[in-house]
Design a protein around this motif. Structure first.
Motif, PDB file in Angstrom:
ATOM      1  N   GLU A   1       0.834  -1.205   0.000  1.00  0.00           N
ATOM      2  CA  GLU A   1       0.000   0.000   0.000  1.00  0.00           C
ATOM      3  C   GLU A   1       0.871   1.260   0.000  1.00  0.00           C
ATOM      4  OE1 GLU A   1      -2.698  -0.096   3.374  1.00  0.00           O
ATOM      5  OE2 GLU A   1      -2.496   2.094   3.491  1.00  0.00           O
ATOM      6  N   LEU A   2       2.012   1.192   0.674  1.00  0.00           N
ATOM      7  CA  LEU A   2       2.887   2.361   0.756  1.00  0.00           C
ATOM      8  C   LEU A   2       3.878   2.423  -0.400  1.00  0.00           C
ATOM      9  CD1 LEU A   2       3.496   2.413   4.621  1.00  0.00           C
ATOM     10  CD2 LEU A   2       2.101   4.001   3.289  1.00  0.00           C
ATOM     11  N   GLY A   3       3.699   1.523  -1.368  1.00  0.00           N
ATOM     12  CA  GLY A   3       4.472   1.646  -2.604  1.00  0.00           C
ATOM     13  C   GLY A   3       5.707   0.776  -2.694  1.00  0.00           C
ATOM     14  N   ALA A   4       5.828  -0.222  -1.826  1.00  0.00           N
ATOM     15  CA  ALA A   4       6.992  -1.103  -1.923  1.00  0.00           C
ATOM     16  C   ALA A   4       6.922  -1.904  -3.223  1.00  0.00           C
ATOM     17  CB  ALA A   4       7.047  -2.040  -0.728  1.00  0.00           C
ATOM     18  N   GLU A   5       8.075  -2.101  -3.827  1.00  0.00           N
ATOM     19  CA  GLU A   5       8.125  -2.823  -5.104  1.00  0.00           C
ATOM     20  C   GLU A   5       8.509  -4.282  -4.911  1.00  0.00           C
ATOM     21  OE1 GLU A   5       9.591   0.897  -7.819  1.00  0.00           O
ATOM     22  OE2 GLU A   5      10.907   0.108  -6.248  1.00  0.00           O
ATOM     23  N   GLY A   6       8.385  -4.749  -3.700  1.00  0.00           N
ATOM     24  CA  GLY A   6       8.709  -6.139  -3.407  1.00  0.00           C
ATOM     25  C   GLY A   6       9.136  -6.229  -1.961  1.00  0.00           C
ATOM     26  N   ILE A   7       9.474  -7.455  -1.548  1.00  0.00           N
ATOM     27  CA  ILE A   7      10.018  -7.627  -0.203  1.00  0.00           C
ATOM     28  C   ILE A   7      11.502  -7.927  -0.341  1.00  0.00           C
ATOM     29  CG2 ILE A   7      10.018  -9.140   1.819  1.00  0.00           C
ATOM     30  CD1 ILE A   7       7.024  -9.207   1.667  1.00  0.00           C
ATOM     31  N   GLY A   8      12.308  -7.139   0.339  1.00  0.00           N
ATOM     32  CA  GLY A   8      13.755  -7.311   0.259  1.00  0.00           C
ATOM     33  C   GLY A   8      14.280  -8.200   1.362  1.00  0.00           C
ATOM     34  N   LEU A   9      13.466  -8.377   2.393  1.00  0.00           N
ATOM     35  CA  LEU A   9      13.861  -9.271   3.483  1.00  0.00           C
ATOM     36  C   LEU A   9      12.623  -9.778   4.189  1.00  0.00           C
ATOM     37  CD1 LEU A   9      15.925 -10.550   5.439  1.00  0.00           C
ATOM     38  CD2 LEU A   9      15.870  -8.437   6.756  1.00  0.00           C
ATOM     39  N   CYS A  10      12.397 -11.092   4.034  1.00  0.00           N
ATOM     40  CA  CYS A  10      11.351 -11.735   4.828  1.00  0.00           C
ATOM     41  C   CYS A  10      12.087 -12.626   5.815  1.00  0.00           C
ATOM     42  CB  CYS A  10      10.430 -12.545   3.908  1.00  0.00           C
ATOM     43  SG  CYS A  10       9.270 -13.544   4.830  1.00  0.00           S
ATOM     44  N   ARG A  11      12.127 -12.179   7.074  1.00  0.00           N
ATOM     45  CA  ARG A  11      12.808 -12.980   8.097  1.00  0.00           C
ATOM     46  C   ARG A  11      11.885 -14.134   8.469  1.00  0.00           C
ATOM     47  NH1 ARG A  11      14.109  -7.439  10.046  1.00  0.00           N
ATOM     48  NH2 ARG A  11      16.371  -7.225  10.260  1.00  0.00           N
ATOM     49  N   THR A  12      12.437 -15.330   8.601  1.00  0.00           N
ATOM     50  CA  THR A  12      11.556 -16.473   8.875  1.00  0.00           C
ATOM     51  C   THR A  12      11.537 -16.878  10.344  1.00  0.00           C
ATOM     52  OG1 THR A  12      13.356 -17.895   8.151  1.00  0.00           O
ATOM     53  CG2 THR A  12      11.625 -17.427   6.560  1.00  0.00           C
ATOM     54  N   GLU A  13      12.415 -16.283  11.152  1.00  0.00           N
ATOM     55  CA  GLU A  13      12.476 -16.750  12.540  1.00  0.00           C
ATOM     56  C   GLU A  13      11.220 -16.457  13.349  1.00  0.00           C
ATOM     57  OE1 GLU A  13      14.896 -15.086  11.098  1.00  0.00           O
ATOM     58  OE2 GLU A  13      15.474 -13.260  12.155  1.00  0.00           O
ATOM     59  N   HIS A  14      10.562 -15.333  13.032  1.00  0.00           N
ATOM     60  CA  HIS A  14       9.357 -15.012  13.805  1.00  0.00           C
ATOM     61  C   HIS A  14       8.290 -16.071  13.627  1.00  0.00           C
ATOM     62  CE1 HIS A  14      10.902 -10.657  13.515  1.00  0.00           C
ATOM     63  NE2 HIS A  14      11.419 -11.303  14.544  1.00  0.00           N
ATOM     64  N   MET A  15       8.317 -16.675  12.463  1.00  0.00           N
ATOM     65  CA  MET A  15       7.327 -17.726  12.208  1.00  0.00           C
ATOM     66  C   MET A  15       7.558 -18.926  13.129  1.00  0.00           C
ATOM     67  SD  MET A  15       7.680 -17.574   8.119  1.00  0.00           S
ATOM     68  CE  MET A  15       7.562 -16.024   7.230  1.00  0.00           C
ATOM     69  N   PHE A  16       8.801 -19.078  13.561  1.00  0.00           N
ATOM     70  CA  PHE A  16       9.117 -20.201  14.445  1.00  0.00           C
ATOM     71  C   PHE A  16       8.781 -19.887  15.903  1.00  0.00           C
ATOM     72  CE2 PHE A  16      11.973 -23.249  12.098  1.00  0.00           C
ATOM     73  CZ  PHE A  16      11.825 -22.677  10.859  1.00  0.00           C
ATOM     74  N   MET A  17       8.664 -18.597  16.187  1.00  0.00           N
ATOM     75  CA  MET A  17       8.507 -18.184  17.586  1.00  0.00           C
ATOM     76  C   MET A  17       7.054 -18.261  18.045  1.00  0.00           C
ATOM     77  SD  MET A  17      11.485 -16.689  18.741  1.00  0.00           S
ATOM     78  CE  MET A  17      13.022 -16.091  18.075  1.00  0.00           C
ATOM     79  N   ALA A  18       6.119 -18.201  17.112  1.00  0.00           N
ATOM     80  CA  ALA A  18       4.705 -18.139  17.491  1.00  0.00           C
ATOM     81  C   ALA A  18       4.365 -19.298  18.435  1.00  0.00           C
ATOM     82  CB  ALA A  18       3.844 -18.202  16.240  1.00  0.00           C
ATOM     83  N   ALA A  19       3.463 -19.020  19.374  1.00  0.00           N
ATOM     84  CA  ALA A  19       3.172 -19.988  20.440  1.00  0.00           C
ATOM     85  C   ALA A  19       2.780 -21.373  19.890  1.00  0.00           C
ATOM     86  CB  ALA A  19       2.061 -19.438  21.324  1.00  0.00           C
ATOM     87  N   ASP A  20       2.026 -21.383  18.761  1.00  0.00           N
ATOM     88  CA  ASP A  20       1.578 -22.682  18.254  1.00  0.00           C
ATOM     89  C   ASP A  20       2.695 -23.430  17.524  1.00  0.00           C
ATOM     90  OD1 ASP A  20       1.544 -20.714  16.306  1.00  0.00           O
ATOM     91  OD2 ASP A  20      -0.020 -21.728  15.135  1.00  0.00           O
ATOM     92  N   ARG A  21       3.800 -22.722  17.256  1.00  0.00           N
ATOM     93  CA  ARG A  21       4.907 -23.367  16.534  1.00  0.00           C
ATOM     94  C   ARG A  21       5.981 -23.894  17.490  1.00  0.00           C
ATOM     95  NH1 ARG A  21       4.129 -20.362  11.638  1.00  0.00           N
ATOM     96  NH2 ARG A  21       1.879 -20.198  11.646  1.00  0.00           N
ATOM     97  N   LEU A  22       6.107 -23.192  18.626  1.00  0.00           N
ATOM     98  CA  LEU A  22       7.252 -23.422  19.493  1.00  0.00           C
ATOM     99  C   LEU A  22       7.414 -24.888  19.937  1.00  0.00           C
ATOM    100  CD1 LEU A  22       9.460 -21.508  20.131  1.00  0.00           C
ATOM    101  CD2 LEU A  22       8.318 -20.868  22.253  1.00  0.00           C
ATOM    102  N   PRO A  23       6.318 -25.581  20.310  1.00  0.00           N
ATOM    103  CA  PRO A  23       6.516 -26.974  20.730  1.00  0.00           C
ATOM    104  C   PRO A  23       7.178 -27.823  19.647  1.00  0.00           C
ATOM    105  CG  PRO A  23       4.306 -26.220  21.280  1.00  0.00           C
ATOM    106  CD  PRO A  23       4.929 -25.148  20.458  1.00  0.00           C
ATOM    107  N   ALA A  24       6.715 -27.655  18.407  1.00  0.00           N
ATOM    108  CA  ALA A  24       7.297 -28.439  17.318  1.00  0.00           C
ATOM    109  C   ALA A  24       8.745 -28.021  17.072  1.00  0.00           C
ATOM    110  CB  ALA A  24       6.468 -28.260  16.047  1.00  0.00           C
TER     111      ALA A  24
END
Ligand code: PEP
Ligand code: MG
Length: 888
Positions: A551-574
Motif C-alpha cells: 500500500e505504501l508503494g513497496a516494489e517487493g520484499i527485500g527481506l522476509c525474516r523467517t524466525e518469527h514464524m518459528f517463535m509463534a506460540a503454536d509453533r514453538l513446541p514443534a
C-alpha cells in the motif's frame, strides 16, 4: 585570503541574495531587498569571515576590522544625515545573522547610540518623550543582558515591580516619568551587578555589541540548536548593523511578523501578527500577545497595502514562502528581514505542490523543497478522532500533531527524563532559546503565553513537534510544580495530551492513531518515483506487513525474516522438538510438522505481494533463542528438585536444561547461527525451501500469479558455505517442482553481512544470483560493536561527545562499514557483472544512507513498511543531488 572573495565588511548596497555564506541569511536578503527597491533601513554587514577569524584568534579581532566598522559608520552617517551620539542622532540595531537561520538562538541589541543627551534629542525630534525614554530603557536592558551578561530577570523584575506599584498591566501603560525612573533604576542595576556604568561612548557600545554577537555564536543553546539541526560549528555569524526604525513611536507605528502562506498548513492565505507601538522583540518573545495581521488594515491601511504587495513580490522573487519581519515608523513601512519560512511538514508538501501547480516551480525543484524528515513527521500519529473527550483548555494551534506525555515544568527535567526515553510534555509560561535542550526531547510543548510566531511556536514547527501556545487560561507555578486549569491541579508526572493541530489540551492520556497520508504526500512521493533510480522494497514477515508495504508503494520484499514464524506460540513446541531431537528421524518428524505452518505463512505473504519479488531469508538466529533462558531453566529444575514434585516433569526439565546448556554460547551473535546452523542441520533449509516452493505454487494456482521467488542464505563468510547451501536449496527446489510437475523461476542469493564476505565477494558471487547487504550485522562486525550492549551505553556518549558524528546503526558509517559495502559491490560485480544488489539492514530506510547506497551503485533498498515512502522520496533526492559516482 582573496580580497575580492571575502572582506570583513560590506555596505548593504554591495550585497546580494547569493552571498549568504559571507553575509549570513539575514544580511544577504536585506541587501537583496535593497537591490529590489523594497524599503529597508540602511546599514552594513560585518561578514562571517570576521567572526570566524575572531574565533580562531580566541576572541581577538583581526587587524583592520575596527577601522572598517568606523569607516562604515561614517559612510552611514553621511548617507542618513545623522550622527551617532549627535544632535540629530543616528541609532543603530545590531543583529546576528548566520548562514542557516537559527531563530532566537543568537543575540540582538537595539537602540544603540542612545544616552543621556541623545535621549532628549530623540524626544524632541519625534515630539514624543515617552518613546525616547522607552527606547533608552530598552537599550540599557538589552545591552546589560547581551553584552555585559547581567541576568535578564533582574531587569524584568524591576519592570514588573514598577508596573505593580503603578497598578498597570502593560508596559505601554507606563508614563514618560515612569520610564525615566526605570532608566535610573536600570543604571543602578548595572552599577550593582557590574560595579560600573555601562559604556556611554556610542562607538564603544558598538564595539561591545558586535563582539557580543560574535560570542553568541558559541552559547550552549546555539550549540545545541546547531547539533539538532546539523549545522556546522565553524561557520560563524555575520553581524548586521542598521539604522534603527522605530515601531514604538506611538500609535502610527507598529512592528510585526508575517508569512506569505500559512506555515502550519501551507494554505495560501494571510498569516501574521503585529503590535502597535512596540519593538520587534515584543512580538517574537511572547511578552505581549499580538494581534492578527488582518486587523492592521483598519489601523494602518496604507502601510498594510504596501506590506501585502511586498509580500507578494518577495515570494515571487524567491520562489518560496517567505517569513518577514517589518516595522512601521510613523506610517512608513520598512522590511527588517525576509527569509524562506520554516514550516511544518504538511505545509512544506502543500506549498511545494501548489507552487508546481502555480507554475512557479518544476517538479524536480519542488522535490528539493521538501526534506525527507518532513515526510517522516507526517507519518506520525494524531489523536484518535473517536476519543469523545473534552479538552480542559485551548490555546493556539502553533505546531500540528499530537503528543502524549508526563508533565514537566522546566527544560532541564525535560532533557533528563526525555533523554532517558520517557515521554514528557514541557509546560512553560513561555519558552526562551535557553529551553531548547528540553524542547528537543519533549513530545510536545505547551505555553501559557505568546502567539503563533512566538519562540516556542517557531522552534516546535521547525522540529515537527506538536505545540500549543498562548493557552492563557492555564496557571503555572514552577516552584510548586503545579499546573492549574480551572479547578483541576496537575502535578509533575501527570499525563497530558496536546493537539497542536487544533490547540486543544486534554488532562489525560488519549489514544493516538496512525497518521493519514494525504494527497499532497502522495503527489510528492509519486513525483519522486519518476526521478529515482534505486528500487524500494520492504522488510516484512507477515501478510499484514506485506500488505501495508505494498500500500505504501513497496516494489517487493527485500527481506522476509523467517524466525518469527518459528517463535509463534503454536509453533514453538514443534520447533523445540526439532531442536531436542536425538535422532534424524525424530528431527525429520518435527520438521514435517513445521513445514505446513511455514507454507501457510508464505502463502499469506505471497498472496499480498503477488506479481512482485520476495526475498525469503532462511533461518538465521541461534537455536537457543527458541529455548528457555538458561538461568530460568536452572531455577525451575532446582525448584522441582527441592519441592520433590512430579518426577516426569523434573526429568523433562532436566533434559531441556541439558540442551539449553549444550546450546549455550558466550557470543551467540558470532556463534552457531545463519548458514552455520544450516550446515549442521541441512534438514532445516531443505524444509524451508520446500515450504517456499509449495506456497509459491499454491498461490499461483489460486490467484493466477505468484511472486518472484528469491531465497537468501544468511551470514555467509566463505564461498564454500554458499556453495553447499545452494546445492541443498537447488535440490529441494528441483524435487518439489518435479513432484508438482511444475516450473518456477527461483533465484538463490546471499546476505553480505560479515566483513569477510565483503572482502571475498568475488568468490561468493560465483554462487549467488544476488547480494543483499545486511548492514545491521555488518555494522556490528565491521566496527566490532555489539548493538544491544552499546546503545544506551558507550555509543550514546560517543555521539553526545562527538567522538563519532551519529549512531552507526541509524545512519551508515560511510567510511568504515560503507567502505566494506563498496568493496562488496565492486568485487562482487568484478566476478559477475551486473549482479543484482540491495541492502536490507535498517539503513535502507535512512535518507543519508540512501544517498550513500545510490552513490555506491546498489539496485534497491529495503526498509520497514512505514519508511517506504521516505525511502522512495530520499532515493529521488539522492539522484537530484547528482553525486552518483560516474562508474557506480
Ligand atoms: C542485517 O544484519 O542487516 C539484517 C538485515 O539481518 P538481521 O537484522 O536480521 O540480523
Ligand atoms: Mg543480519
Amino acid at each position: 585570503m582573496n580580497d575580492e572573495a571575502a572582506k570583513y565588511l560590506y555596505d548593504m548596497s554591495e550585497g546580494r541574495a547569493d552571498m549568504k555564506v559571507l553575509l549570513g541569511g539575514k544580511g544577504a536578503n536585506l541587501a537583496e531587498m535593497k537591490r529590489l527597491g523594497i524599503p529597508v533601513p540602511d546599514g552594513f554587514t560585518v561578514s562571517t569571515v570576521a567572526c570566524v577569524d575572531t574565533m580562531e584568534a580566541h576572541g581577538r579581532w583581526p587587524d583592520g576590522l575596527w577601522d572598517d566598522i568606523t569607516a562604515a559608520v561614517a559612510r552611514l552617517e553621511e548617507r542618513t544625515g545623522r550622527t551617532l551620539g549627535g544632535e540629530k542622532p543616528l541609532l543603530l540595531s545590531v543583529r546576528s545573522g548566520a548562514v542557516f537561520s537559527m531563530p532566537g538562538m543568537m543575540d540582538t541589541i537595539l537602540n544603540l547610540g542612545i544616552g543621556d543627551e541623545t535621549v532628549h534629542a530623540l524626544a524632541s525630534e519625534a515630539d514624543n518623550p515617552r518613546f525616547a525614554w522607552d527606547s533608552y530603557r530598552r537599550f540599557l536592558q538589552m545591552y546589560g543582558d547581551v553584552v555585559e551578561g547581567v541576568p535578564p530577570h533582574v531587569y524584568e523584575d524591576e519592570l514588573t515591580s514598577l508596573k505593580a506599584r503603578r497598578g498597570v498591566a502593560q508596559d505601554t501603560d507606563l508614563s514618560t516619568e515612569d520610564l525615566q525612573e526605570l532608566v535610573a533604576t536600570f543604571k543602578d542595576v548595572s552599577r550593582r551587578e557590574l560595579g560600573r556604568d555601562l559604556p556611554t561612548d556610542p562607538l564603544e557600545q558598538l564595539r561591545g555589541a558586535v563582539d557580543a554577537v560574535f560570542r553568541s555564536w558559541d552559547t550552549p543553546r546555539a550549540r545545541v540548536y546547531r547539533k539538532a539541526n546539523n549545522i556546522p560549528d565553524d561557520l560563524g555569524t555575520a553581524v548586521n548593523v542598521m539604522q534603527m526604525v522605530f515601531g514604538n513611536r506611538g500609535d502610527t507605528s507598529a512592528t510585526g511578523v508575517c508569512f506569505t502562506r500559512n506555515p502550519s498548513t501551507g494554505e495560501h492565505e494571510l498569516y501574521g501578527e503585529f503590535l502597535v507601538n512596540a519593538q520587534g522583540e515584543d512580538v517574537v518573545s511572547g511578552i505581549r500577545t499580538p494581534r492578527p495581521l488582518a486587523e492592521m488594515e483598519g489601523v494602518l491601511p496604507e502601510a498594510y497595502a504596501q506590506l501585502r504587495q511586498t509580500m507578494h513580490d518577495l515570494e515571487a522573487h524567491y520562489k518560496d514562502m517567505q517569513d518577514i519581519e517589518f516595522t512601521v515608523e510613523d506610517g512608513t513601512l520598512y522590511l527588517l528581514q525576509t527569509r524562506n519560512g520554516k514550516r511544518t511538514a504538511a505545509a512544506a508538501l502543500r506549498v511545494a505542490r501548489d507552487m508546481v501547480q502555480e507554475g512557479v516551480l518544476t517538479r524536480e525543484e519542488a522535490l528539493q523543497r521538501v526534506e525527507p524528515s518532513q515526510l517522516d513527521q507526517l507519518l506520525h500519529p494524531a489523536i484518535d478522532p473517536q476519543h469523545g473527550r473534552s479538552p480542559v483548555t485551548r490555546g493556539l494551534p502553533a505546531s500540528p500533531g499530537a503528543a502524549v506525555g508526563e508533565l514537566v515544568f522546566d527544560a532541564d527535567t525535560a532533557a533528563e527524563r526525555g533523554g532517558a526515553g520517557e515521554p514528557v510534555v514541557l509546560v512553560r509560561y513561555e519558552t526562551t532559546p535557553d529551553d531548547i535542550h528540553g524542547v528537543i526531547v519533549a513530545q510536545g510543548v505547551l505555553t501559557a503565553h505568546g502567539g503563533m510566531t512566538s519562540h516556542a511556536a517557531v522552534v516546535a514547527r521547525g522540529m515537527g513537534k506538536p505545540c500549543v501556545a498562548g493557552a492563557s487560561a492555564i496557571r503555572i507555578d514552577t516552584s510548586e510544580k503545579t499546573l492549574t486549569i480551572g479547578d483541576a491541579v496537575y502535578h509533575e508526572g501527570d499525563l497530558l495530551t496536546l493537539d497542536g493541530t487544533t490547540g486543544d489540551v486534554y488532562g489525560e492520556a488519549l489514544e493516538l492513531v496512525p497518521p493519514q497520508i494525504n494527497e499532497d504526500f502522495e503527489a510528492i512521493v509519486s513525483w519522486a518515483d519518476d526521478v529515482r533510480r534505486l528500487g524500494v522494497r520492504a522488510n516484512a514477515d507477515t501478510d499484514e506487513d506485506a500488505a501495508k508495504a505494498r500500500e505504501l508503494g513497496a516494489e517487493g520484499i527485500g527481506l522476509c525474516r523467517t524466525e518469527h514464524m518459528f517463535m509463534a506460540a503454536d509453533r514453538l513446541p514443534a520447533v523445540r522438538r526439532m531442536i531436542l531431537a536425538e535422532t534424524e528421524d525424530e528431527r525429520a518428524a518435527a520438521l514435517e510438522q513445521i513445514l505446513p505452518m511455514q507454507q501457510e505463512d508464505f502463502e499469506g505473504i505471497f498472496t499480498a505481494m503477488k506479481g512482485l519479488p520476495v526475498t525469503v531469508r532462511l533461518l538465521d538466529p541461534p537455536l537457543h533463542e527458541f529455548l528457555p533462558d538458561l538461568v530460568e531453566q536452572s531455577l525451575l529444575v532446582q525448584r522441582l528438585e527441592l519441592t520433590g514434585g512430579d518426577a516426569q516433569e523434573l526429568e523433562r526439565a532436566r533434559v531441556l536444561l541439558g540442551q539449553v546448556k549444550r546450546l549455550h554460547e558466550q557470543n551467540p551473535m558470532l556463534g552457531t547461527r545463519g548458514c552455520r546452523l544450516a550446515m549442521l542441520y541441512p534438514e532445516i533449509p531443505d524444509m524451508q525451501t520446500r515450504a517456499i516452493i509449495r506456497a509459491a505454487l499454491a498461490v499461483r494456482e489460486r490467484e493466477g500469479e505468484t511472486v518472484g521467488v528469491e531465497i537468501m542464505i544468511p551470514l555467509v563468510a566463505y564461498a564454500s558455505e554458499i556453495k553447499a547451501q545452494r546445492e541443498i536449496v537447488e535440490r529441494a527446489v528441483a524435487d518439489e517442482l518435479q513432484a508438482a510437475g511444475a516450473s518456477l523461476d527461483v533465484t538463490i542469493g546471499t546476505m553480505i553481512e560479515l566483513p569477510r564476505a565483503a572482502i571475498v565477494a568475488d568468490q561468493i558471487a560465483e554462487h549467488a544470483d544476488f547480494f543483499s547487504f545486511g548492514t545491521n550485522d555488518l555494522t556490528q562486525t565491521g566496527i566490532g560493536i555489539s548493538r544491544d550492549d552499546a546503545e544506551g551505553g558507550f555509543l550514546t556518549h560517543y555521539v553526545t561527545d562527538e567522538v563519532i558524528p551519529s549512531n552507526p546503526f541509524e545512519s551508515i558509517d560511510q567510511d568504515g562499514v560503507g567502505g566494506l559495502v563498496q568493496i562488496g559491490v565492486d568485487r562482487g560485480r568484478s566476478a559477475r557483472p551486473g549482479l543484482k544488489m540491495g541492502v536490507c539492514g535498517e539503513h535502507g530506510g535512512d535518507p543519508e544512507s540512501i544517498q550513500f547506497f545510490e552513490n555506491a551503485g546498489l539496485d534497491y533498498v529495503s526498509c520497514s513498511p512505514f519508511r517506504v515512502p521516505i525511502a522512495r522520496f530520499a532515493a529521488a533526492r539522492a539522484v537530484l543531488k547528482g553525486e552518483r559516482r560516474a562508474d557506480g
